[in-house]
Scaffold this motif. Structure first.
Motif, PDB file in Angstrom:
ATOM      1  N   SER A  81       0.852  -1.193   0.000  1.00 36.75           N
ATOM      2  CA  SER A  81       0.000   0.000   0.000  1.00 36.75           C
ATOM      3  C   SER A  81       0.891   1.247   0.000  1.00 36.75           C
ATOM      4  O   SER A  81       1.615   1.517   0.978  1.00 36.75           O
ATOM      5  N   LYS A  82       0.825   2.003  -1.078  1.00 34.72           N
ATOM      6  CA  LYS A  82       1.615   3.236  -1.180  1.00 34.72           C
ATOM      7  C   LYS A  82       1.172   4.238  -0.112  1.00 34.72           C
ATOM      8  O   LYS A  82       1.988   4.950   0.472  1.00 34.72           O
ATOM      9  N   ALA A  83      -0.138   4.232   0.154  1.00 35.83           N
ATOM     10  CA  ALA A  83      -0.661   5.176   1.163  1.00 35.83           C
ATOM     11  C   ALA A  83      -0.077   4.840   2.537  1.00 35.83           C
ATOM     12  O   ALA A  83       0.240   5.723   3.337  1.00 35.83           O
ATOM     13  N   TRP A  84       0.104   3.544   2.808  1.00 35.99           N
ATOM     14  CA  TRP A  84       0.625   3.127   4.105  1.00 35.99           C
ATOM     15  C   TRP A  84       2.108   3.512   4.223  1.00 35.99           C
ATOM     16  O   TRP A  84       2.571   3.979   5.261  1.00 35.99           O
ATOM     17  N   VAL A  85       2.847   3.383   3.122  1.00 30.69           N
ATOM     18  CA  VAL A  85       4.272   3.778   3.117  1.00 30.69           C
ATOM     19  C   VAL A  85       4.380   5.290   3.345  1.00 30.69           C
ATOM     20  O   VAL A  85       5.208   5.766   4.124  1.00 30.69           O
ATOM     21  N   GLU A  86       3.484   6.037   2.725  1.00 31.33           N
ATOM     22  CA  GLU A  86       3.464   7.500   2.884  1.00 31.33           C
ATOM     23  C   GLU A  86       3.092   7.884   4.316  1.00 31.33           C
ATOM     24  O   GLU A  86       3.695   8.777   4.923  1.00 31.33           O
ATOM     25  N   HIS A  87       2.165   7.139   4.883  1.00 31.00           N
ATOM     26  CA  HIS A  87       1.758   7.336   6.294  1.00 31.00           C
ATOM     27  C   HIS A  87       2.980   7.145   7.203  1.00 31.00           C
ATOM     28  O   HIS A  87       3.230   7.937   8.121  1.00 31.00           O
ATOM     29  N   ALA A  88       3.784   6.131   6.894  1.00 30.49           N
ATOM     30  CA  ALA A  88       4.975   5.834   7.707  1.00 30.49           C
ATOM     31  C   ALA A  88       6.032   6.924   7.533  1.00 30.49           C
ATOM     32  O   ALA A  88       6.659   7.374   8.501  1.00 30.49           O
ATOM     33  N   ARG A  89       6.196   7.403   6.289  1.00 35.48           N
ATOM     34  CA  ARG A  89       7.202   8.439   6.032  1.00 35.48           C
ATOM     35  C   ARG A  89       6.846   9.713   6.792  1.00 35.48           C
ATOM     36  O   ARG A  89       7.684  10.324   7.459  1.00 35.48           O
ATOM     37  N   HIS A  90       5.560  10.049   6.750  1.00 35.23           N
ATOM     38  CA  HIS A  90       5.086  11.263   7.437  1.00 35.23           C
ATOM     39  C   HIS A  90       5.344  11.152   8.939  1.00 35.23           C
ATOM     40  O   HIS A  90       5.833  12.094   9.580  1.00 35.23           O
ATOM     41  N   PHE A  91       5.097   9.947   9.486  1.00 32.33           N
ATOM     42  CA  PHE A  91       5.332   9.734  10.929  1.00 32.33           C
ATOM     43  C   PHE A  91       6.817   9.908  11.256  1.00 32.33           C
ATOM     44  O   PHE A  91       7.195  10.590  12.214  1.00 32.33           O
ATOM     45  N   VAL A  92       7.693   9.335  10.434  1.00 36.36           N
ATOM     46  CA  VAL A  92       9.138   9.420  10.707  1.00 36.36           C
ATOM     47  C   VAL A  92       9.596  10.874  10.676  1.00 36.36           C
ATOM     48  O   VAL A  92      10.328  11.330  11.562  1.00 36.36           O
ATOM     49  N   ARG A 164      24.145  -6.294  24.143  1.00 34.00           N
ATOM     50  CA  ARG A 164      25.069  -5.930  23.048  1.00 34.00           C
ATOM     51  C   ARG A 164      25.311  -4.418  23.027  1.00 34.00           C
ATOM     52  O   ARG A 164      25.802  -3.861  22.064  1.00 34.00           O
ATOM     53  N   GLY A 165      24.862  -3.743  24.091  1.00 34.33           N
ATOM     54  CA  GLY A 165      25.133  -2.305  24.211  1.00 34.33           C
ATOM     55  C   GLY A 165      24.129  -1.417  23.507  1.00 34.33           C
ATOM     56  O   GLY A 165      24.366  -0.231  23.296  1.00 34.33           O
ATOM     57  N   LEU A 166      22.986  -1.984  23.107  1.00 34.46           N
ATOM     58  CA  LEU A 166      21.986  -1.177  22.392  1.00 34.46           C
ATOM     59  C   LEU A 166      20.944  -0.632  23.364  1.00 34.46           C
ATOM     60  O   LEU A 166      20.493  -1.330  24.259  1.00 34.46           O
ATOM     61  N   LYS A 167      20.555   0.630  23.158  1.00 30.40           N
ATOM     62  CA  LYS A 167      19.435   1.234  23.876  1.00 30.40           C
ATOM     63  C   LYS A 167      18.712   2.116  22.842  1.00 30.40           C
ATOM     64  O   LYS A 167      19.383   2.825  22.067  1.00 30.40           O
ATOM     65  N   ALA A 168      17.392   2.061  22.843  1.00 27.49           N
ATOM     66  CA  ALA A 168      16.645   2.727  21.764  1.00 27.49           C
ATOM     67  C   ALA A 168      16.176   4.116  22.169  1.00 27.49           C
ATOM     68  O   ALA A 168      15.605   4.305  23.247  1.00 27.49           O
ATOM     69  N   SER A 169      16.395   5.090  21.254  1.00 27.26           N
ATOM     70  CA  SER A 169      15.859   6.440  21.466  1.00 27.26           C
ATOM     71  C   SER A 169      14.360   6.425  21.164  1.00 27.26           C
ATOM     72  O   SER A 169      13.589   7.175  21.742  1.00 27.26           O
ATOM     73  N   MET A 170      13.960   5.566  20.205  1.00 24.23           N
ATOM     74  CA  MET A 170      12.537   5.418  19.905  1.00 24.23           C
ATOM     75  C   MET A 170      12.298   3.957  19.506  1.00 24.23           C
ATOM     76  O   MET A 170      13.064   3.397  18.720  1.00 24.23           O
ATOM     77  N   ILE A 171      11.273   3.381  20.098  1.00 25.67           N
ATOM     78  CA  ILE A 171      10.825   2.041  19.707  1.00 25.67           C
ATOM     79  C   ILE A 171       9.456   2.215  19.064  1.00 25.67           C
ATOM     80  O   ILE A 171       8.569   2.865  19.643  1.00 25.67           O
ATOM     81  N   VAL A 172       9.300   1.681  17.858  1.00 24.09           N
ATOM     82  CA  VAL A 172       8.019   1.756  17.146  1.00 24.09           C
ATOM     83  C   VAL A 172       7.431   0.344  17.082  1.00 24.09           C
ATOM     84  O   VAL A 172       8.160  -0.630  16.845  1.00 24.09           O
ATOM     85  N   ALA A 173       6.117   0.260  17.294  1.00 20.70           N
ATOM     86  CA  ALA A 173       5.443  -1.051  17.215  1.00 20.70           C
ATOM     87  C   ALA A 173       4.063  -0.829  16.607  1.00 20.70           C
ATOM     88  O   ALA A 173       3.083  -0.591  17.317  1.00 20.70           O
ATOM     89  N   ASN A 174       4.008  -0.861  15.256  1.00 19.81           N
ATOM     90  CA  ASN A 174       2.743  -0.605  14.568  1.00 19.81           C
ATOM     91  C   ASN A 174       2.014  -1.911  14.240  1.00 19.81           C
ATOM     92  O   ASN A 174       2.603  -2.814  13.655  1.00 19.81           O
TER      93      ASN A 174
END
Ligand code: DWN
Ligand code: ZN
Length: 416
Positions: A81-92, A164-174
């Motif tokens: 879905s192109k609309a869904w990809v665009e929705h994700a881009r706008h969110f980012v 492994r030394g990772l900590k997230a500035s943002m976690i997304v779960a759609n």
């Protein structure tokens, strides 16, 4: 049933599951498409019953299928879905600005699918990591240049990443919170993986819209939970997470996008949270009878679709469907729709074409079959994408029939 898990108590609080939101009987797995060569084989089918906890109002299936069986190989590619990809881009774009994400940040998406969202994070030069359990879909994300680990997310996963030394500035779960039987453990993993000032952002279809829009076709085995803020907030708090904002979105029939931080770094609550809480109270989500009454709203949807199909057949009008969506497959199977009613479903997902849908075995074909078979009506099964699909089909050369939506009632769309 082999491998399934049946619960009598709420997965969130242990309360009693005594009231049905909906009982759809025994149904096949919506996304377990059938290879024509295997058409004669017996298909696995499982009880599909959504119940509500009398104590915390968490709506959940009481019989769940192991996630490995649902998501080991997956046929749903978000980027179709192109609309869904665009929705994700706008969110980012918005999130990068609001939370100051940059080269020193790390954005982790859980259930990152084919990289539909993290591709935009990578393009902005922000470090990204996808966690995706489906091998075929994870491979597609890597092909798009999105670092992706093929695994389910849990507290154990978080411990490994932090180790492994990772900590997230943002976690997304759609569109994943609803899919996780072990939601309490999942949220504990989120809290563990979040950096101190990190934010957790999750989108999910809003139970209020499911009830208001008679969207019973969104009830299928992948969706273990049907979420409200009312039921989710205590689970977030128990995991050490505090909500600070929420957005109402039109996606997937009406969703919420929640924003949470670690409770030890809680942020001031936006007024939008109080507004959604009161919206849910006004919708009666704090009362069991609201859920008990939903079951009787299913039959009119079924009757409306069967009436439309019988009428079309009586008048010799051809019907095809568009979008072999999990919700559409649930709808067709529950309504007893056969190949006689709908000889084929068009879908642009290569992994779905050439397969049969489970249950009725209606074949999934490519877009070219619309111009080839020129049906009088096209039934849009993923009604949540109706604008994008209607625009696409109206531009299609060689087909000029009418578009039909099946939920909340079967209606022929007015011409553009
Ligand atoms: O939670 C989930 C939601 C987010 O997505 C997952 N459990 C699985 C999936 O549910 P679904 O299958 O009901 O989702 P969709 O997005 O309504 O499915 C759309 C279907 O239509 C896909 O098979 C792709 C297809 N499609 C297409 O062929 N051309 C969709 C569009 C917009 C198109 O232009
Ligand atoms: Zn409960």
């Amino acid at each position: 049933m082999s491998g399934t898990i049946q619960v009598a108590c709420c997965r969130g609080c242990g309360g009693p599951l005594e009231t049905d939101l909906a009982d759809l009987g025994t149904m096949p797995l919506a996304n377990r498409l059938v290879d024509p060569a295997d058409a004669a084989a017996i298909e696995p089918a499982y009880p599909l019953r959504a119940r509500v906890c009398s104590r915390c109002m968490l709506v959940q299936l009481d019989v769940t299928v192991p996630p490995e069986r649902l998501f080991g190989e997956y046929v749903y590619f978000s980027s179709t879905s192109k609309a869904w990809v665009e929705h994700a881009r706008h969110f980012v774009d918005e999130a990068a600005r609001r939370f100051g994400l940059d080269r020193d940040s790390l954005v982790v998406e859980i259930a990152s699918n084919d990289g539909y969202l993290l591709r935009h994070v990578v393009e902005r030069g922000i470090p990204a990591l996808g966690i995706e359990p489906a091998a075929n879909v994870a491979a597609e994300a890597r092909r798009r240049g999105v670092p992706t680990e093929q695994r389910f997310f849990s507290r154990r996963t978080a411990e490994d990443l932090v180790g492994r030394g990772l900590k997230a500035s943002m976690i997304v779960a759609n569109n994943v919170l609803a899919h996780v039987p072990g939601l309490v453990d999942f949220l504990a993993g989120v809290a563990l993986l979040l950096a101190p000032e990190g934010v957790f952002v999750a989108e999910f279809p809003h139970l209020r819209e499911l009830i208001a829009g008679d969207q019973f076709d969104t009830i299928y085995h992948e969706h273990v939970f049907y979420l409200s803020l009312l039921a989710l907030e205590p689970l977030l708090r128990a995991a050490g997470l505090s909500l600070f904002d929420v957005e109402r979105l039109p996606t997937h029939g009406g969703s919420l996008r929640i924003f949470a931080a670690r409770t030890d770094r809680r942020r001031p609550e936006s007024g939008r949270l109080a507004a959604v809480r009161s919206l849910e109270r006004d919708a009666g989500l704090d009362r069991l009878q609201t859920y008990a009454a939903f079951g009787e709203r299913i039959e009119p949807v079924r009757r409306s679709l069967r009436g439309f199909l019988a009428g079309a057949r009586a008048r010799g009008r051809g019907v095809m469907a568009f979008g072999a969506a999990a919700k559409g497959i649930t709808l067709l199977n529950y309504c007893g729709v056969t190949r006689r009613d709908i000889p084929a479903i068009v879908d642009e997902t290569p992994a779905k074409q050439g397969k049969l849908i489970p249950g009725s075995h209606i074949p999934i074909v490519g877009l070219d079959q619309l111009a080839a078979q020129r049906p009088d009506f096209v039934l849009i099964l993923p009604w949540n994408h109706k604008d994008e699909i209607a625009a696409k089909l109206r531009r299609l050369r060689g087909w000029s029939g009418e578009l039909v939506l099946p939920v909340p009632r079967t209606e022929v769309l007015a011409a553009a």
